[in-house]
Design a protein around this motif. Structure first.
Motif, PDB file in Angstrom:
ATOM      1  N   ARG A   1       5.086   3.058   4.103  1.00  0.00           N
ATOM      2  CA  ARG A   1       5.755   2.618   2.878  1.00  0.00           C
ATOM      3  C   ARG A   1       5.658   1.114   2.714  1.00  0.00           C
ATOM      4  O   ARG A   1       5.407   0.603   1.611  1.00  0.00           O
ATOM      5  CB  ARG A   1       7.216   3.053   2.901  1.00  0.00           C
ATOM      6  CG  ARG A   1       7.954   2.749   1.606  1.00  0.00           C
ATOM      7  CD  ARG A   1       9.370   3.279   1.633  1.00  0.00           C
ATOM      8  NE  ARG A   1      10.029   3.078   0.347  1.00  0.00           N
ATOM      9  CZ  ARG A   1      11.284   3.442   0.097  1.00  0.00           C
ATOM     10  NH1 ARG A   1      12.017   4.021   1.038  1.00  0.00           N
ATOM     11  NH2 ARG A   1      11.811   3.228  -1.103  1.00  0.00           N
ATOM     12  N   LEU A   2       5.848   0.372   3.819  1.00  0.00           N
ATOM     13  CA  LEU A   2       5.754  -1.092   3.748  1.00  0.00           C
ATOM     14  C   LEU A   2       4.324  -1.534   3.477  1.00  0.00           C
ATOM     15  O   LEU A   2       4.085  -2.481   2.699  1.00  0.00           O
ATOM     16  CB  LEU A   2       6.266  -1.690   5.052  1.00  0.00           C
ATOM     17  CG  LEU A   2       6.586  -3.196   5.042  1.00  0.00           C
ATOM     18  CD1 LEU A   2       7.597  -3.509   3.960  1.00  0.00           C
ATOM     19  CD2 LEU A   2       7.076  -3.649   6.398  1.00  0.00           C
ATOM     20  N   LYS A   3       3.363  -0.843   4.083  1.00  0.00           N
ATOM     21  CA  LYS A   3       1.962  -1.183   3.821  1.00  0.00           C
ATOM     22  C   LYS A   3       1.603  -0.940   2.362  1.00  0.00           C
ATOM     23  O   LYS A   3       0.909  -1.765   1.735  1.00  0.00           O
ATOM     24  CB  LYS A   3       1.050  -0.353   4.727  1.00  0.00           C
ATOM     25  CG  LYS A   3       1.145  -0.716   6.199  1.00  0.00           C
ATOM     26  CD  LYS A   3       0.224   0.176   7.034  1.00  0.00           C
ATOM     27  CE  LYS A   3       0.323  -0.145   8.512  1.00  0.00           C
ATOM     28  NZ  LYS A   3      -0.542   0.717   9.335  1.00  0.00           N
ATOM     29  N   LEU A   4       2.062   0.176   1.802  1.00  0.00           N
ATOM     30  CA  LEU A   4       1.800   0.435   0.389  1.00  0.00           C
ATOM     31  C   LEU A   4       2.485  -0.586  -0.501  1.00  0.00           C
ATOM     32  O   LEU A   4       1.934  -1.012  -1.525  1.00  0.00           O
ATOM     33  CB  LEU A   4       2.263   1.848   0.033  1.00  0.00           C
ATOM     34  CG  LEU A   4       1.416   3.003   0.574  1.00  0.00           C
ATOM     35  CD1 LEU A   4       2.049   4.337   0.206  1.00  0.00           C
ATOM     36  CD2 LEU A   4      -0.004   2.930   0.021  1.00  0.00           C
ATOM     37  N   THR A   5       3.705  -0.998  -0.118  1.00  0.00           N
ATOM     38  CA  THR A   5       4.419  -2.013  -0.905  1.00  0.00           C
ATOM     39  C   THR A   5       3.634  -3.312  -0.938  1.00  0.00           C
ATOM     40  O   THR A   5       3.452  -3.933  -2.014  1.00  0.00           O
ATOM     41  CB  THR A   5       5.811  -2.255  -0.298  1.00  0.00           C
ATOM     42  OG1 THR A   5       6.549  -1.035  -0.329  1.00  0.00           O
ATOM     43  CG2 THR A   5       6.558  -3.321  -1.081  1.00  0.00           C
ATOM     44  N   PHE A   6       3.179  -3.768   0.223  1.00  0.00           N
ATOM     45  CA  PHE A   6       2.373  -4.991   0.268  1.00  0.00           C
ATOM     46  C   PHE A   6       1.064  -4.825  -0.509  1.00  0.00           C
ATOM     47  O   PHE A   6       0.591  -5.784  -1.158  1.00  0.00           O
ATOM     48  CB  PHE A   6       2.074  -5.360   1.720  1.00  0.00           C
ATOM     49  CG  PHE A   6       3.270  -5.872   2.466  1.00  0.00           C
ATOM     50  CD1 PHE A   6       4.333  -6.461   1.792  1.00  0.00           C
ATOM     51  CD2 PHE A   6       3.352  -5.764   3.846  1.00  0.00           C
ATOM     52  CE1 PHE A   6       5.439  -6.942   2.476  1.00  0.00           C
ATOM     53  CE2 PHE A   6       4.455  -6.235   4.534  1.00  0.00           C
ATOM     54  CZ  PHE A   6       5.504  -6.827   3.839  1.00  0.00           C
TER      55      PHE A   6
ATOM     56  N   GLY B   1       9.127  -3.165  -7.036  1.00  0.00           N
ATOM     57  CA  GLY B   1       8.524  -2.000  -7.674  1.00  0.00           C
ATOM     58  C   GLY B   1       7.622  -1.227  -6.731  1.00  0.00           C
ATOM     59  O   GLY B   1       7.617   0.011  -6.729  1.00  0.00           O
ATOM     60  N   GLY B   2       6.853  -1.948  -5.899  1.00  0.00           N
ATOM     61  CA  GLY B   2       5.996  -1.271  -4.935  1.00  0.00           C
ATOM     62  C   GLY B   2       6.794  -0.489  -3.906  1.00  0.00           C
ATOM     63  O   GLY B   2       6.402   0.623  -3.516  1.00  0.00           O
ATOM     64  N   TRP B   3       7.946  -1.056  -3.469  1.00  0.00           N
ATOM     65  CA  TRP B   3       8.796  -0.353  -2.512  1.00  0.00           C
ATOM     66  C   TRP B   3       9.341   0.950  -3.106  1.00  0.00           C
ATOM     67  O   TRP B   3       9.342   1.995  -2.454  1.00  0.00           O
ATOM     68  CB  TRP B   3       9.925  -1.267  -2.076  1.00  0.00           C
ATOM     69  CG  TRP B   3      10.882  -0.647  -1.096  1.00  0.00           C
ATOM     70  CD1 TRP B   3      12.083  -0.077  -1.364  1.00  0.00           C
ATOM     71  CD2 TRP B   3      10.690  -0.536   0.321  1.00  0.00           C
ATOM     72  NE1 TRP B   3      12.664   0.390  -0.232  1.00  0.00           N
ATOM     73  CE2 TRP B   3      11.831   0.124   0.839  1.00  0.00           C
ATOM     74  CE3 TRP B   3       9.684  -0.917   1.197  1.00  0.00           C
ATOM     75  CZ2 TRP B   3      11.992   0.396   2.192  1.00  0.00           C
ATOM     76  CZ3 TRP B   3       9.838  -0.657   2.553  1.00  0.00           C
ATOM     77  CH2 TRP B   3      10.969  -0.010   3.036  1.00  0.00           C
ATOM     78  N   LEU B   4       9.792   0.874  -4.363  1.00  0.00           N
ATOM     79  CA  LEU B   4      10.325   2.074  -5.011  1.00  0.00           C
ATOM     80  C   LEU B   4       9.228   3.108  -5.269  1.00  0.00           C
ATOM     81  O   LEU B   4       9.417   4.310  -5.034  1.00  0.00           O
ATOM     82  CB  LEU B   4      11.011   1.685  -6.324  1.00  0.00           C
ATOM     83  CG  LEU B   4      12.253   0.781  -6.189  1.00  0.00           C
ATOM     84  CD1 LEU B   4      12.778   0.402  -7.559  1.00  0.00           C
ATOM     85  CD2 LEU B   4      13.328   1.476  -5.375  1.00  0.00           C
TER      86      LEU B   4
ATOM     87  N   MET C   1       6.361   8.175  -3.880  1.00  0.00           N
ATOM     88  CA  MET C   1       5.105   8.841  -3.579  1.00  0.00           C
ATOM     89  C   MET C   1       5.129   9.493  -2.194  1.00  0.00           C
ATOM     90  O   MET C   1       4.517  10.540  -1.984  1.00  0.00           O
ATOM     91  CB  MET C   1       3.945   7.841  -3.659  1.00  0.00           C
ATOM     92  CG  MET C   1       3.670   7.332  -5.061  1.00  0.00           C
ATOM     93  SD  MET C   1       3.097   8.652  -6.174  1.00  0.00           S
ATOM     94  CE  MET C   1       1.567   9.104  -5.389  1.00  0.00           C
ATOM     95  N   LEU C   2       5.847   8.872  -1.241  1.00  0.00           N
ATOM     96  CA  LEU C   2       5.851   9.376   0.127  1.00  0.00           C
ATOM     97  C   LEU C   2       6.987  10.351   0.397  1.00  0.00           C
ATOM     98  O   LEU C   2       7.116  10.829   1.537  1.00  0.00           O
ATOM     99  CB  LEU C   2       5.938   8.215   1.116  1.00  0.00           C
ATOM    100  CG  LEU C   2       4.736   7.270   1.140  1.00  0.00           C
ATOM    101  CD1 LEU C   2       4.985   6.118   2.096  1.00  0.00           C
ATOM    102  CD2 LEU C   2       3.461   8.024   1.539  1.00  0.00           C
ATOM    103  N   ALA C   3       7.808  10.648  -0.606  1.00  0.00           N
ATOM    104  CA  ALA C   3       8.915  11.593  -0.393  1.00  0.00           C
ATOM    105  C   ALA C   3       8.429  12.963   0.084  1.00  0.00           C
ATOM    106  O   ALA C   3       9.017  13.544   1.010  1.00  0.00           O
ATOM    107  CB  ALA C   3       9.743  11.719  -1.671  1.00  0.00           C
ATOM    108  N   PRO C   4       7.360  13.543  -0.493  1.00  0.00           N
ATOM    109  CA  PRO C   4       6.867  14.826   0.044  1.00  0.00           C
ATOM    110  C   PRO C   4       6.421  14.735   1.497  1.00  0.00           C
ATOM    111  O   PRO C   4       6.600  15.677   2.272  1.00  0.00           O
ATOM    112  CB  PRO C   4       5.688  15.163  -0.880  1.00  0.00           C
ATOM    113  CG  PRO C   4       5.946  14.398  -2.141  1.00  0.00           C
ATOM    114  CD  PRO C   4       6.608  13.146  -1.700  1.00  0.00           C
ATOM    115  N   LEU C   5       5.853  13.570   1.877  1.00  0.00           N
ATOM    116  CA  LEU C   5       5.410  13.418   3.258  1.00  0.00           C
ATOM    117  C   LEU C   5       6.592  13.434   4.215  1.00  0.00           C
ATOM    118  O   LEU C   5       6.484  13.928   5.353  1.00  0.00           O
ATOM    119  CB  LEU C   5       4.625  12.107   3.397  1.00  0.00           C
ATOM    120  CG  LEU C   5       3.883  11.891   4.720  1.00  0.00           C
ATOM    121  CD1 LEU C   5       2.870  12.998   4.938  1.00  0.00           C
ATOM    122  CD2 LEU C   5       3.197  10.532   4.733  1.00  0.00           C
TER     123      LEU C   5
END
Length: 381
Positions: A10-15, A84-87, A92-96
């Motif tokens: 999640r943090l990687k996607l946010t960055f 916004g990226g964090w949210l 997106m990762l909730a199903p995971l």
């Protein structure tokens, strides 16, 4: 397996989101700046009629006016991109997260839990559906293994308990005829050995530990019929074989065991007299088919699917001289699966059973092909 700690996905996607937004913003501001610089001269230019103490704008003035606002905009976009990226990453990762939770439950032994991810099909839902299907197969397999272990324990306990009873009787009655005792102990011991060998064969077929060879099922059927001909004649059952050359790839020993088990079941579970068994082979472009039909009692449709389960003997658990150990069709199903084939059981309208084994056909051979005429190998008494 121990791993060094690292950043969360999640943090990687946010960055990643924030970095992409910042890059796009810098490029946009650069394009705007270049566009404005095209219309601003390098040195001040006084328009006609302008006062001498008021020089015209130049690029330095543009930089002073543009830079602070551009910096403030970049700072705002950075914060906006991170939040916004964090949210978005969390959404997106909730199903995971649900899939991970189900995986941990399965690892802890809970195979009945399902993800059941709602929504339309996408990558996460395909993964969740595949995982649910895998859990269902594992749960069914574990349940089948538990039933098999319980039934095997029961079946093995029966001859052992019988042996102990016979020995106790012999100990308490020394004058009892030892010859009769020895014969009964020999019969019980033979049954225990037969059951153990069947269990070992079932285990080996599940492991697929054999070297594949070209095997003609029509020849295998004739060999099995000749082997069981004395039993068929003893029970007044006629065996008929016919069909085409049907070449598959597999273990000759296992396929012979499969056909022998089918014929043995067809002979034993037949009419008291004037019964028949029919064995046919057929070859197609992609598969070969072995069909074994026998006369006998009518079978309920709901009973037929259970016949391939270990230690099932038809409508009742009947004992007899040739009753077997209840693993005949279970071994047949296992051998068929080991050869990438399928086993189908169908009750006949007039009574009895039709068993069909479909296996992948062997690659064509220049010397292959042919038809074998049918013949009767046993006659009713």
């Amino acid at each position: 397996m121990g791993r060094a700690p690292g950043l969360s996905v999640r943090l990687k996607l946010t960055f990643s989101y924030a970095g992409f937004l910042m890059l796009a913003s810098v490029l946009l501001l650069a394009v705007v700046l270049v566009f404005l610089l095209r219309y601003v001269p390098d040195s001040p230019v006084r328009p006609p009629g302008a006062r001498l103490d008021l020089p015209g704008p130049d690029r330095t003035d543009l930089w002073r006016a543009f830079a602070p606002k551009a910096g403030a905009a970049l700072v705002f976009l950075l914060v906006f991109g991170l939040v916004g990226g964090w949210l978005l990453a969390g959404r997106m990762l909730a199903p995971l997260t649900r899939i991970t939770d189900a995986t941990r439950r399965a690892a802890a032994g809970s195979l009945s839990h399902r993800i059941g991810l709602p929504g339309r099909a996408d990558e996460f839902r395909e993964l969740a559906d595949s995982f649910d299907a895998m859990l269902a197969r594992l749960e069914a397999h574990v349940a089948e293994q538990r039933r098999f272990a319980a039934n095997a324990s029961h079946e093995l306990r029966t001859p052992l308990a019988t042996t102990r009873t016979l020995l106790d009787v012999a100990r308490d009655d020394p004058d009892r005829d030892s010859g009769e005792l020895v014969e009964r102990l020999r019969a019980v011991n033979a049954r225990a050995i037969e059951l153990t060998e069947a269990l070992l064969l079932l285990s080996r077929t599940d492991q697929r530990s054999f070297t594949p060879e070209r095997v003609d099922l029509s020849l295998i059927a004739e060999e099995a019929a000749e082997t069981l001909l004395p039993l068929a004649e003893e029970r007044g059952v006629a065996i008929g074989t016919s069909g085409d050359v049907a070449t598959a790839v597999g273990s000759p020993a296992l396929l012979l065991q499969m056909v022998t088990n089918l014929l043995h079941n067809a002979i034993v579970h037949n009419l008291p007299e004037h019964g028949t068994v029919r064995v046919d082979t057929a070859a197609g472009p992609r598969s070969v088919v072995l069909t074994v039909e026998n006369t006998g009692a009518r079978l309920a449709p709901r009973l037929v699917p259970t016949l391939t389960e270990p230690f099932q003997r038809g409508a009742a658990r009947v004992r007899g001289d040739h009753a077997g150990v209840g693993l005949g069709l279970a071994i047949v199903a296992s051998i068929a699966r080991a050869h990438d084939g399928a086993l189908t059981l169908t009750p006949r309208d007039g009574g009895g059973l039709r068993v069909t084994v479909r296996l992948p056909a062997a690659p064509p051979c220049p010397a292959g092909g042919g038809h074998r005429s049918g013949h009767v190998m046993g006659k009713s008494k």
